[in-house]
Design a protein around this motif. Structure first.
Motif, PDB file in Angstrom:
ATOM      1  N   TRP A 187       0.837  -1.220   0.000  1.00  0.00           N
ATOM      2  CA  TRP A 187       0.000   0.000   0.000  1.00  0.00           C
ATOM      3  C   TRP A 187       0.863   1.259   0.000  1.00  0.00           C
ATOM      4  CZ3 TRP A 187      -3.581  -1.901   4.564  1.00  0.00           C
ATOM      5  CH2 TRP A 187      -4.417  -2.925   4.092  1.00  0.00           C
ATOM      6  N   LEU A 241      -9.262  -3.081   5.033  1.00  0.00           N
ATOM      7  CA  LEU A 241      -9.113  -2.156   6.167  1.00  0.00           C
ATOM      8  C   LEU A 241      -9.813  -2.632   7.440  1.00  0.00           C
ATOM      9  CD1 LEU A 241      -7.815   0.467   7.024  1.00  0.00           C
ATOM     10  CD2 LEU A 241      -9.872   1.695   6.277  1.00  0.00           C
ATOM     11  N   GLN A 244      -5.942   1.047  -3.945  1.00  0.00           N
ATOM     12  CA  GLN A 244      -6.959   1.708  -3.130  1.00  0.00           C
ATOM     13  C   GLN A 244      -8.137   0.772  -2.861  1.00  0.00           C
ATOM     14  OE1 GLN A 244      -7.928   5.279  -5.246  1.00  0.00           O
ATOM     15  NE2 GLN A 244      -5.959   6.276  -4.777  1.00  0.00           N
ATOM     16  N   GLN A 245      -8.522   0.016  -3.892  1.00  0.00           N
ATOM     17  CA  GLN A 245      -9.611  -0.944  -3.709  1.00  0.00           C
ATOM     18  C   GLN A 245      -9.217  -2.040  -2.715  1.00  0.00           C
ATOM     19  OE1 GLN A 245     -10.345  -2.205  -7.753  1.00  0.00           O
ATOM     20  NE2 GLN A 245     -11.845  -0.555  -8.157  1.00  0.00           N
ATOM     21  N   THR A 296      -7.041  -1.735  -0.328  1.00  0.00           N
ATOM     22  CA  THR A 296      -6.999  -1.117   1.003  1.00  0.00           C
ATOM     23  C   THR A 296      -8.391  -1.073   1.625  1.00  0.00           C
ATOM     24  OG1 THR A 296      -5.128   0.272   0.325  1.00  0.00           O
ATOM     25  CG2 THR A 296      -6.345   0.941   2.295  1.00  0.00           C
ATOM     26  N   CYS A 297      -9.360  -0.608   0.854  1.00  0.00           N
ATOM     27  CA  CYS A 297     -10.740  -0.526   1.356  1.00  0.00           C
ATOM     28  C   CYS A 297     -11.284  -1.907   1.720  1.00  0.00           C
ATOM     29  CB  CYS A 297     -11.646   0.132   0.313  1.00  0.00           C
ATOM     30  SG  CYS A 297     -11.260   1.866   0.007  1.00  0.00           S
TER      31      CYS A 297
END
Length: 499
Positions: A22, A38, A31-32, A34-35
């Motif tokens: 990341w 998370l 980013q996807q 990470t989401c």
């Protein structure tokens, strides 16, 4: 727990790779990802925190007693336990062991062979400073506070007292009354902070008896004050605050509420009273304190006038007859009297609800309660003025009808003058307000009369305070007529909306 520990170790490698990925890229795919991960990452961090917290604590506690966490780790491995399994139990058992040792220390203070040394107690209190707010350590904090040795000097670390006091005031720690008493007796600044904390809460909110009672009860001061030494310090602090604020109504109200809560706590703790009442009120006549302690609700209303007369006669003898001055001057008598201020309110009410001529003793009691610094001649003049106002108000009470201007004139203003704000002292306003609440014919004009009575914001606050105090007292005496209570509540709501 062992499986959890292994799982955390493998998860650690997984998440370190993820975080590295990341950190090195900022693509849409990253980013996807990470989401997506998370929430699981947050849960992993929470589990890591819980695991590290137990071992951080153990390192801190064991270091004070020259133990090494690595030695403990080798020992537990030899027994076949994983650290994650053993650390929480070790911490709990260590706290229980220390608590037991401190309690034995307290019971066998003069048995040097079984006593924990002062140096060790001091070191232990120092170790506990950053741990005070943790629930697992509350028993140890309590044991340290209640443990007394035979040393002439205080053995607990000064910062320990400061930390406990701060945590207790902020409700980050719960302590029984016995521990709070020990805290305040062993560390006077903690008691001073508790009093200042109470005053700050009073200053930051509007005057309201129910709120004051909540603040007072929440402070633990009434229960702790069952110990005479604490009561005397609290009482002297109230006296000083009263002098500094020139008799501020908020301080007067707090003293009355505190006294009522204190007497409840005293009765609950010991029906027979461990200490004589003169221990708590050494500056007042014991017979006077005994008479004041009789709450109006415990006496039939038909006998209230007798109690008022008895209280008045004792006060007057001490205040005005210099040959009986063994219990201080007027200020001491007044300070004792205001603790039980409900009697002054009952006196004002009784004067308006009685058809007979006002007794001189009750007039003197009211004059003294409102102006304790007056001399005999000035007080006699006040009594005459009050008697004249009462005569005019009682005359209105017997008349078929009256207006707001009639009430204005009864307060001492000429009927011929144009309507203007009433210029009268707090005592006269007290009588007028009682008249408005108890005279059925005055209910319809009450709002108009109060508008004339309150030309300034200060007087509006005074009237608001009177109505709030009256409703609070009626709740405890259960004496108010429904119509009077309804009027008082409506007037209070309206006035609070104006200020």
């Amino acid at each position: 727990m062992a499986q959890d520990s292994v799982g955390l170790s493998s998860d650690y490698q997984f998440w370190m790779q993820k975080v590295s990925t990341w950190d090195q890229a900022s693509t849409v795919e990253t980013q996807q990802d990470t989401c997506l991960h998370l929430p699981r990452f947050q849960e992993f961090l929470r589990q890591m925190y819980e695991a590290l917290k137990e071992m951080g604590l153990l390192c801190h506690v064991l270091s004070a007693f020259r133990f090494d966490i690595r030695e403990v780790g080798l020992f537990t491995q030899g027994l076949g336990y994983a650290p994650a399994d053993y650390y929480p139990g070790l911490l709990k058992n260590m706290v229980l062991s220390l608590v037991s040792e401190l309690r034995e220390n307290h019971l066998n203070g003069f048995n040097t062979q079984r006593r924990m040394t002062p140096e060790r107690v001091r070191a232990l209190s120092r170790v506990c400073v950053p741990l005070i707010t943790l629930p697992d350590f509350e028993p140890l904090v309590e044991a340290l506070l209640t443990c007394h040795g035979c040393e002439p000097q205080e053995v607990l670390w000064p910062e320990f007292f400061d930390a406990v006091s701060e945590a207790f005031l902020l409700k980050k720690i719960s302590l029984p009354t016995s521990a709070v008493v020990c805290l305040w007796l062993r560390h006077l600044p903690s008691l001073e902070k508790a009093m200042l904390h109470l005053f700050e809460k009073l200053i930051s909110s509007e005057r309201n008896f129910l709120r004051i009672e909540r603040f007072v009860r929440d402070s633990s001061l009434p229960e702790a004050a069952c110990h005479p030494a604490i009561f005397r310090i609290v009482d002297e602090t109230f006296r000083y605050a009263l002098l500094e604020t020139d008799g501020a109504p908020e301080i007067l109200a707090t003293i009355q509420v505190f006294t009522r809560c204190f007497l409840e706590a005293l009765e609950k703790e010991n029906k027979q009273l461990k200490f004589a009442l003169r221990t708590y009120f050494p500056y007042a006549s014991p017979s006077l304190v005994t008479a004041l302690l009789q709450h109006p609700k415990d006496i039939p209303q038909g006998l209230w006038h007798q109690s008022l007369q008895h209280i008045s006669e004792m006060l007057r003898e001490i205040v005005e007859d210099q040959t009986h001055g063994s219990y201080g001057g007027p200020s001491d008598c007044w300070f004792a009297f205001i603790h039980f201020g409900g009697w002054a309110d009952v006196a004002a009410e009784q004067l308006l609800r009685s058809e007979a001529d006002p007794p001189e003793a009750v007039l003197w009691l009211l004059a003294f309660s409102y102006s304790p610094r007056d001399g005999s001649q000035q007080r006699a003049q006040t009594m005459e003025e009050v008697k004249a106002v009462l005569g005019r108000l009682l005359k209105l009470l017997r008349s078929p009808g009256f207006s707001a201007r009639d009430v204005q004139a009864a307060a001492g203003q000429s009927r011929e003058e144009a309507p203007r704000p009433l210029e009268c002292g707090p005592l006269i306003r007290c009588l007028l307000l009682n008249f408005l609440l108890w005279a059925p014919g005055a209910h319809a004009i009450a709002q108009e009369v109060i508008t004339l009575m309150a030309p300034t914001r200060e007087i509006t606050h005074e009237i608001t305070g009177f109505l709030d105090q009256t409703l609070y007292r009626w709740d405890h005496l259960c004496t108010a007529a429904p119509a009077s209570r309804k009027l008082a509540s409506e007037l209070l709501t309206e006035l609070r909306g104006q200020v």
